[in-house]
Design a protein around this motif. Structure first.
Motif, PDB file in Angstrom:
ATOM      1  N   SER A 194       0.438   4.048  -2.945  1.00 17.46           N
ATOM      2  CA  SER A 194       0.515   5.643  -2.549  1.00 17.46           C
ATOM      3  C   SER A 194       1.722   6.299  -3.104  1.00 17.46           C
ATOM      4  O   SER A 194       1.288   7.583  -3.389  1.00 17.46           O
ATOM      5  CB  SER A 194      -0.167   4.888  -1.299  1.00 17.46           C
ATOM      6  OG  SER A 194      -0.329   6.726  -0.990  1.00 17.46           O
ATOM      7  N   ARG A 206       1.287  -1.284  -0.500  1.00 19.54           N
ATOM      8  CA  ARG A 206      -0.155  -0.215   0.162  1.00 19.54           C
ATOM      9  C   ARG A 206       0.545   1.135   0.104  1.00 19.54           C
ATOM     10  O   ARG A 206       0.423   2.227  -0.458  1.00 19.54           O
ATOM     11  CB  ARG A 206      -1.485  -0.040   1.398  1.00 19.54           C
ATOM     12  CG  ARG A 206      -2.133  -1.189   0.734  1.00 19.54           C
ATOM     13  CD  ARG A 206      -2.997  -0.591   2.226  1.00 19.54           C
ATOM     14  NE  ARG A 206      -3.740   0.305   2.500  1.00 19.54           N
ATOM     15  CZ  ARG A 206      -4.146   1.027   3.795  1.00 19.54           C
ATOM     16  NH1 ARG A 206      -4.372   0.146   4.245  1.00 19.54           N
ATOM     17  NH2 ARG A 206      -4.332   2.393   3.627  1.00 19.54           N
ATOM     18  N   ASN A 232      -6.220  -0.914  -2.469  1.00 13.39           N
ATOM     19  CA  ASN A 232      -6.227  -1.400  -1.481  1.00 13.39           C
ATOM     20  C   ASN A 232      -7.850  -2.359  -1.336  1.00 13.39           C
ATOM     21  O   ASN A 232      -6.678  -3.484  -0.641  1.00 13.39           O
ATOM     22  CB  ASN A 232      -6.609  -0.694  -0.781  1.00 13.39           C
ATOM     23  CG  ASN A 232      -4.851   0.722  -0.655  1.00 13.39           C
ATOM     24  OD1 ASN A 232      -4.127   0.789  -0.614  1.00 13.39           O
ATOM     25  ND2 ASN A 232      -5.361   2.099  -0.092  1.00 13.39           N
ATOM     26  N   LEU A 250      -0.306   7.304  -6.219  1.00 11.42           N
ATOM     27  CA  LEU A 250      -2.107   6.945  -6.031  1.00 11.42           C
ATOM     28  C   LEU A 250      -2.469   7.871  -4.703  1.00 11.42           C
ATOM     29  O   LEU A 250      -3.732   7.692  -4.340  1.00 11.42           O
ATOM     30  CB  LEU A 250      -2.118   5.236  -5.750  1.00 11.42           C
ATOM     31  CG  LEU A 250      -2.417   4.138  -6.875  1.00 11.42           C
ATOM     32  CD1 LEU A 250      -2.717   2.879  -6.881  1.00 11.42           C
ATOM     33  CD2 LEU A 250      -2.842   5.350  -8.618  1.00 11.42           C
ATOM     34  N   ALA A 251      -1.462   8.273  -4.476  1.00 11.14           N
ATOM     35  CA  ALA A 251      -2.004   9.291  -3.092  1.00 11.14           C
ATOM     36  C   ALA A 251      -2.573  10.359  -3.803  1.00 11.14           C
ATOM     37  O   ALA A 251      -3.615  10.824  -2.960  1.00 11.14           O
ATOM     38  CB  ALA A 251      -1.042  10.023  -2.321  1.00 11.14           C
ATOM     39  N   ASP A 252      -2.391  10.506  -5.121  1.00 11.42           N
ATOM     40  CA  ASP A 252      -3.436  11.412  -5.502  1.00 11.42           C
ATOM     41  C   ASP A 252      -4.390  11.456  -6.315  1.00 11.42           C
ATOM     42  O   ASP A 252      -5.265  12.270  -7.422  1.00 11.42           O
ATOM     43  CB  ASP A 252      -2.033  12.945  -6.970  1.00 11.42           C
ATOM     44  CG  ASP A 252      -1.254  13.118  -6.226  1.00 11.42           C
ATOM     45  OD1 ASP A 252      -1.538  13.690  -5.022  1.00 11.42           O
ATOM     46  OD2 ASP A 252      -0.400  13.177  -6.478  1.00 11.42           O
ATOM     47  N   ALA A 253      -4.812   9.973  -6.707  1.00 11.27           N
ATOM     48  CA  ALA A 253      -5.399   9.086  -6.953  1.00 11.27           C
ATOM     49  C   ALA A 253      -6.515   8.498  -5.910  1.00 11.27           C
ATOM     50  O   ALA A 253      -6.245   7.264  -6.214  1.00 11.27           O
ATOM     51  CB  ALA A 253      -5.268   8.760  -8.724  1.00 11.27           C
ATOM     52  N   PRO A 254      -7.417   8.952  -5.363  1.00 12.54           N
ATOM     53  CA  PRO A 254      -8.307   8.163  -4.464  1.00 12.54           C
ATOM     54  C   PRO A 254      -8.586   7.351  -4.357  1.00 12.54           C
ATOM     55  O   PRO A 254      -8.693   6.271  -3.757  1.00 12.54           O
ATOM     56  CB  PRO A 254      -8.783   9.533  -3.553  1.00 12.54           C
ATOM     57  CG  PRO A 254      -8.622  10.419  -3.676  1.00 12.54           C
ATOM     58  CD  PRO A 254      -7.732  10.416  -5.274  1.00 12.54           C
ATOM     59  N   SER A 255     -10.139   7.175  -5.831  1.00  9.47           N
ATOM     60  CA  SER A 255     -10.305   6.142  -6.416  1.00  9.47           C
ATOM     61  C   SER A 255      -9.116   5.159  -6.744  1.00  9.47           C
ATOM     62  O   SER A 255      -9.840   4.016  -6.054  1.00  9.47           O
ATOM     63  CB  SER A 255     -11.445   6.954  -6.996  1.00  9.47           C
ATOM     64  OG  SER A 255     -10.926   6.945  -8.693  1.00  9.47           O
ATOM     65  N   TRP A 256      -8.164   5.113  -7.314  1.00 13.60           N
ATOM     66  CA  TRP A 256      -7.682   4.235  -8.009  1.00 13.60           C
ATOM     67  C   TRP A 256      -7.369   3.470  -6.330  1.00 13.60           C
ATOM     68  O   TRP A 256      -6.632   2.769  -6.708  1.00 13.60           O
ATOM     69  CB  TRP A 256      -6.742   4.775  -8.802  1.00 13.60           C
ATOM     70  CG  TRP A 256      -6.912   4.633 -10.883  1.00 13.60           C
ATOM     71  CD1 TRP A 256      -7.925   6.024 -10.994  1.00 13.60           C
ATOM     72  CD2 TRP A 256      -7.019   3.802 -11.511  1.00 13.60           C
ATOM     73  NE1 TRP A 256      -7.599   6.123 -11.767  1.00 13.60           N
ATOM     74  CE2 TRP A 256      -7.837   4.912 -12.572  1.00 13.60           C
ATOM     75  CE3 TRP A 256      -7.104   2.724 -11.297  1.00 13.60           C
ATOM     76  CZ2 TRP A 256      -8.493   3.780 -13.592  1.00 13.60           C
ATOM     77  CZ3 TRP A 256      -7.253   2.047 -12.330  1.00 13.60           C
ATOM     78  CH2 TRP A 256      -7.740   2.890 -13.371  1.00 13.60           C
ATOM     79  N   ARG A 257      -6.924   4.755  -5.736  1.00  9.24           N
ATOM     80  CA  ARG A 257      -6.107   3.831  -4.043  1.00  9.24           C
ATOM     81  C   ARG A 257      -7.095   2.263  -3.854  1.00  9.24           C
ATOM     82  O   ARG A 257      -6.365   1.672  -3.129  1.00  9.24           O
ATOM     83  CB  ARG A 257      -5.690   4.686  -3.253  1.00  9.24           C
ATOM     84  CG  ARG A 257      -4.819   4.967  -2.194  1.00  9.24           C
ATOM     85  CD  ARG A 257      -4.908   5.698  -1.432  1.00  9.24           C
ATOM     86  NE  ARG A 257      -5.184   6.654  -0.840  1.00  9.24           N
ATOM     87  CZ  ARG A 257      -4.694   7.711  -0.777  1.00  9.24           C
ATOM     88  NH1 ARG A 257      -3.643   8.254  -0.529  1.00  9.24           N
ATOM     89  NH2 ARG A 257      -6.341   8.335  -0.267  1.00  9.24           N
ATOM     90  N   ARG A 258      -7.925   3.496  -3.507  1.00  8.58           N
ATOM     91  CA  ARG A 258      -9.236   2.303  -2.737  1.00  8.58           C
ATOM     92  C   ARG A 258      -9.516   0.871  -4.026  1.00  8.58           C
ATOM     93  O   ARG A 258      -9.068   0.294  -2.681  1.00  8.58           O
ATOM     94  CB  ARG A 258     -10.238   3.507  -2.493  1.00  8.58           C
ATOM     95  CG  ARG A 258     -10.744   4.179  -1.792  1.00  8.58           C
ATOM     96  CD  ARG A 258     -12.660   4.620  -1.622  1.00  8.58           C
ATOM     97  NE  ARG A 258     -12.944   4.859  -2.524  1.00  8.58           N
ATOM     98  CZ  ARG A 258     -12.608   7.331  -2.685  1.00  8.58           C
ATOM     99  NH1 ARG A 258     -11.447   7.330  -1.654  1.00  8.58           N
ATOM    100  NH2 ARG A 258     -13.120   7.419  -4.043  1.00  8.58           N
TER     101      ARG A 258
END
Length: 91
Positions: A56, A52, A72, A61-69
């Motif tokens: 991130s 993770r 994850n 991916l910290a700048d793309a929350p939906s992708w990060r979710r």
């Protein structure tokens, strides 16, 4: 005060080193007589945390929350599946 990109990456790298050290200690605990199931679960959980963090911080991916979710969720489901397969022989 906001952190610059190199500061964020340096903190992420140091965190990865610490998580790797804790993983090593958990794996070494098996030879000291600790329950292999618990140590294995700890190692898998720490691997999830490292994955993770890499996604991130290093891949942004910290700048793309939906992708990060999404990633994850996928990683967590994969880790739970791997944990289940790891624990099956002990039942």
């Amino acid at each position: 005060m906001s952190m610059t990109r190199p500061d964020i990456l340096t903190r992420a790298w140091l965190t990865l080193i610490v998580l790797s050290g804790v993983s090593t200690l958990a794996a070494a605990a098996i030879t000291a007589g600790y329950d292999a199931r618990i140590a294995g679960a700890i190692v898998l959980f720490l691997a999830l945390m490292k994955a993770r963090l890499i996604l991130s911080r290093y891949l942004g991916l910290a700048d793309a929350p939906s992708w990060r979710r999404g990633f994850n969720l996928s990683l967590t489901l994969f880790m739970l599946g791997a944990l289940g397969l790891y624990l099956i022989p002990s039942f």
